[in-house]
Design a protein around this motif. Structure first.
Motif, mmCIF file in Angstrom:
data_model
loop_
_atom_site.group_PDB
_atom_site.id
_atom_site.type_symbol
_atom_site.label_atom_id
_atom_site.label_comp_id
_atom_site.label_asym_id
_atom_site.label_seq_id
_atom_site.Cartn_x
_atom_site.Cartn_y
_atom_site.Cartn_z
ATOM 1 N N LYS A 88 9.204 -8.806 -0.714
ATOM 2 C CA LYS A 88 8.514 -7.572 -0.528
ATOM 3 C C LYS A 88 9.546 -6.437 0.267
ATOM 4 O O LYS A 88 10.486 -6.967 0.651
ATOM 5 C CB LYS A 88 7.239 -7.602 0.375
ATOM 6 N N ASP A 89 9.246 -5.314 -0.304
ATOM 7 C CA ASP A 89 10.281 -4.128 0.388
ATOM 8 C C ASP A 89 11.825 -4.342 0.026
ATOM 9 O O ASP A 89 12.575 -4.279 1.031
ATOM 10 C CB ASP A 89 9.749 -4.100 2.081
ATOM 11 N N THR A 90 11.934 -4.727 -1.060
ATOM 12 C CA THR A 90 13.291 -4.966 -1.554
ATOM 13 C C THR A 90 13.922 -3.437 -1.864
ATOM 14 O O THR A 90 12.948 -2.603 -2.068
ATOM 15 C CB THR A 90 13.481 -5.626 -2.719
ATOM 16 N N LYS A 91 14.935 -3.268 -1.979
ATOM 17 C CA LYS A 91 15.973 -1.894 -2.165
ATOM 18 C C LYS A 91 15.251 -1.290 -3.612
ATOM 19 O O LYS A 91 14.842 -0.214 -3.459
ATOM 20 C CB LYS A 91 17.441 -2.092 -2.140
ATOM 21 N N PRO A 92 15.110 -2.180 -4.638
ATOM 22 C CA PRO A 92 14.747 -1.475 -5.615
ATOM 23 C C PRO A 92 13.379 -1.099 -5.687
ATOM 24 O O PRO A 92 12.942 0.253 -6.329
ATOM 25 C CB PRO A 92 15.001 -2.741 -7.030
ATOM 26 N N GLU A 93 12.429 -2.031 -4.979
ATOM 27 C CA GLU A 93 11.058 -1.498 -4.681
ATOM 28 C C GLU A 93 10.854 -0.259 -3.949
ATOM 29 O O GLU A 93 10.146 0.748 -4.260
ATOM 30 C CB GLU A 93 10.343 -2.902 -4.345
ATOM 31 N N LEU A 94 11.854 -0.123 -2.993
ATOM 32 C CA LEU A 94 11.783 1.008 -1.914
ATOM 33 C C LEU A 94 12.080 2.340 -2.802
ATOM 34 O O LEU A 94 11.696 3.408 -2.645
ATOM 35 C CB LEU A 94 12.678 0.845 -0.683
ATOM 36 N N LYS A 95 12.954 2.059 -3.676
ATOM 37 C CA LYS A 95 13.695 3.254 -4.525
ATOM 38 C C LYS A 95 12.261 3.808 -5.539
ATOM 39 O O LYS A 95 12.012 4.812 -5.520
ATOM 40 C CB LYS A 95 14.838 3.027 -5.437
#
Length: 181
Positions: free
Chosen positions: A30-37
């Motif tokens: 969860k809350d990975t860099k791609p997901e945050l983007k």
């Protein structure tokens, strides 16, 4: 309190080293860099009101718009075996990794099918499509899909955002196979 040693799970191979174990534990779901983007781009476009890892949707999508019936999965290229960038395979414990990747892909297909059966539009965004110059066009496409689904213009289906047509992917795969042979 006495700390107990962790017992190895029967389905995992023995750790090759303590350093490898720590690297693998650092992988987040969860809350990975791609997901945050993706979430930042959705907010920037004014698309708020989404749920994160919503338990009521099959497969717990990374980003979910319940009112629009849109589920967004942000797939990491290594773990989900990206068809675009062909990530490398680990050299050790190859049978374990092959089974692991097969289970991941089967789970992805099952979750997407369950969502589509329930009338959801499923958007799959690959990690490599969120890097460099590809980020902006990919996110434009995600935003347009979410808006179109909210207006009722999209049927329930799976959409791979930022990807080439299926026939192009098949052609690239066949070229890679002939080069490896």
């Amino acid at each position: 309190m006495v700390a107990r040693a962790a017992r190895p799970r029967p389905d995992t191979p023995p750790a090759s080293s303590e350093a490898t174990r720590h690297v693998m534990q650092a992988n987040r779901s969860k809350d990975t860099k791609p997901e945050l983007k993706v979430r930042a781009a959705l907010r920037e476009a004014g698309l708020t009101g989404y749920r994160l890892h919503w338990k009521k949707a099959p497969g717990r999508p990374d980003v979910c718009f319940p009112g629009r019936r849109v589920a967004i999965f942000v797939h990491g290229c290594f773990w989900h075996r990206c068809p675009h960038c062909s990530p490398s395979r680990p050299k050790t414990h190859s049978a374990f990794w092959q089974d692991k990747f097969a289970r991941n892909r089967a789970r992805d297909a099952r979750d997407s099918a369950r969502l589509v059966e329930a009338g959801w539009t499923v958007v799959v965004v690959w990690e490599c499509r969120l890097k460099g110059a590809r980020l902006e066009p990919t996110m434009r496409e995600v935003v347009s899909v979410v808006r179109a689904a909210g207006e009722g213009h999209l049927p329930a289906r799976v959409i791979e955002v930022g990807s080439s047509p299926a026939w192009v992917l098949r052609m690239r795969r066949s070229r890679r196979k002939t080069r490896r042979s």
